[in-house]
Design a protein around this motif. Sequence first.
Motif, PDB file in Angstrom:
ATOM      1  N   ASP A   7      -8.312   0.586   0.889  1.00 40.42           N
ATOM      2  CA  ASP A   7      -6.918   1.419   1.410  1.00 40.42           C
ATOM      3  C   ASP A   7      -5.852   2.295   0.548  1.00 40.42           C
ATOM      4  O   ASP A   7      -6.038   3.310   0.248  1.00 40.42           O
TER       5      ASP A   7
ATOM      6  N   ARG B  19     -14.651  -6.435   1.388  1.00 41.05           N
ATOM      7  CA  ARG B  19     -15.042  -7.025   2.354  1.00 41.05           C
ATOM      8  C   ARG B  19     -14.573  -8.085   3.005  1.00 41.05           C
ATOM      9  O   ARG B  19     -13.710  -8.301   3.888  1.00 41.05           O
TER      10      ARG B  19
ATOM     11  N   GLU C  25      -8.867  -8.965   5.388  1.00 39.83           N
ATOM     12  CA  GLU C  25      -6.990  -7.831   5.465  1.00 39.83           C
ATOM     13  C   GLU C  25      -6.923  -7.479   3.211  1.00 39.83           C
ATOM     14  O   GLU C  25      -6.048  -6.977   3.615  1.00 39.83           O
TER      15      GLU C  25
ATOM     16  N   GLN D  80      -8.905  -5.214   2.907  1.00 47.52           N
ATOM     17  CA  GLN D  80      -8.733  -3.934   3.729  1.00 47.52           C
ATOM     18  C   GLN D  80      -7.859  -3.139   2.745  1.00 47.52           C
ATOM     19  O   GLN D  80      -7.695  -1.640   2.485  1.00 47.52           O
ATOM     20  N   ASP D  81      -7.042  -4.156   2.004  1.00 48.94           N
ATOM     21  CA  ASP D  81      -5.310  -3.226   0.981  1.00 48.94           C
ATOM     22  C   ASP D  81      -6.623  -2.929   0.143  1.00 48.94           C
ATOM     23  O   ASP D  81      -6.177  -1.755  -0.010  1.00 48.94           O
TER      24      ASP D  81
END
Length: 554
Positions: A391, A74, A384, A387-388
């Motif tokens: 993913d 997060r 970010e 998020q990487d």
Amino acid sequence: MLQVDLWKRVLIWATVVVGLLLAMPNAFYSRVETHNDAVKAIEAGFDTSENRDLAAGWPSYLPSGLVNLGLDLRGGAHLLAEVQVQDVYEARMESLWPEVRDLLRDARDEVGTIRLQPNAPLGELRIKISEPAGMNRAIELVRTLAQPVVSLTGAGSTDLEVRGEDDVLVITLSEAERQALDDRTMQQSLEIIRRRIDEVGTREPTIQRQGFDRILIQVPGIGSAAELKEIIGTTAQLTFQPVVSRTSDSSERPGVGNELVPALDQEGVYYILEQAPVVTGEDLTNAQPAFDQNGRPAVNFSFNPSGARRFGDYTAQNIGSPFAIVLDDEVISAPVIQAHIAGGSGIITGNFTVEESTQLAVLLRAGALPAELVFLEERTIGPELGQDSIDAGKIATMVAFVAVLVFMALSYGLFGLFANVALILNIALIFGLLSMIGATLTLPGIAGIVLTVGMAVDANVLVFERIREELRTARGPARAIELGYEKALSAIVDANITTFITAVILYVMGSGPVRGFAVTLGFGILTSVFTAIFVTRLLIVIWFERRRPKTIEV
């Protein structure tokens, strides 16, 4: 006979449906998270039309539990703080001085006049007496103040050691009391940090002791390490102290037992206060932002019964005298006592903004840190980067998932498809369990899920291979399926029990990411055994009852 009782079928499908319902909110993560935040705000008293609209964004009759995302997914803030436990020694001796002073003054005929020596070593009181012949009497009196050490390691010890050095009475904390104080200071710091972070509504922070005097703090979803330091780094030491005098000379000597404290909003103004407070922030039971009679931001407060009694007694005996409210060694207000305050409540006024009064109320409600924190390490992890990680975790999970699905379908045909359906349900049930307990998912947790995907089909492979062996003995398909499940059960249970024990050990002995891995691995074992033994078998039984095949191909 290959059959499953009706009550078992109902129970199996009910378990699956409940698991799917619990997991469903994670498919609408942002929407459900907004709903949960709005509900919490309404419950906290912020019942606005905007919050009601946000709360209506998710049906109240559906589950709203989510799998919390950890710091590495997060984003958020990471701090490593060192607790200055030595501060507690100094505070303890300062609070002891008034009792010692009063005790020795009552025995002035034997010990003479007394004077506190400045610049004593940390954790010591050094008191010069004018009658060295009375040293033994002074030691005897002060030892009456000693109390048993409250700790397992200090059983039988007292908290004070008293000795004489010529005409100087030396009072120190015993080694057992220092160890007990260190432990209490760390525990209190952990609890207060946790309460302060909980006050601002963050999700699933990691707050744990590291080593002797350090605390690891990781808070997902917070903006920056600086913001986190503002929340937890302030000691918020609140005291209510008698005022001796007011001065503009910063070099004026306050005298023994007193201290010189600057005024917060008046530059060049200082107050000489008695060091021993009447009440402290520890006596507070509540603090809320408010407005004073002039409409300026302020903070309402109330004391517990003992604090209210001391506060009431002091105000009754000192009407017309000033009374200082001191926050972190600065006088924020010094009102004159106009009347007896018996209710144990009051208001703190000053040149606050609304944000400052709200922040002060949060700090006071959470309590004062017993010692200063020095931040040794701080990191801000951007969303970010999280998020990487998400993913990458998704890709790893999907690759493993598709590879297993294809392998099972090619290896076992229709039976492999049944195992694939059970595998999909298995993943949903894992998320349902994680949502039910409000667990935090981290990168190691994703690794646990990926590992579970591979392990989930092990039980089905054992069963299907066993069914193949039974078919080679020329048994009928129904009997082969039944014996396949019966004879493979012990191997399935044994293999998964040993892995589950490993997961339990990792959870008990590990911390942080290791625990996240252990939780998802443990839940994955439970759900994979359930889907393999019960769900897959039920699917095969339903298919067999409808088709009644004479032969089967596994």
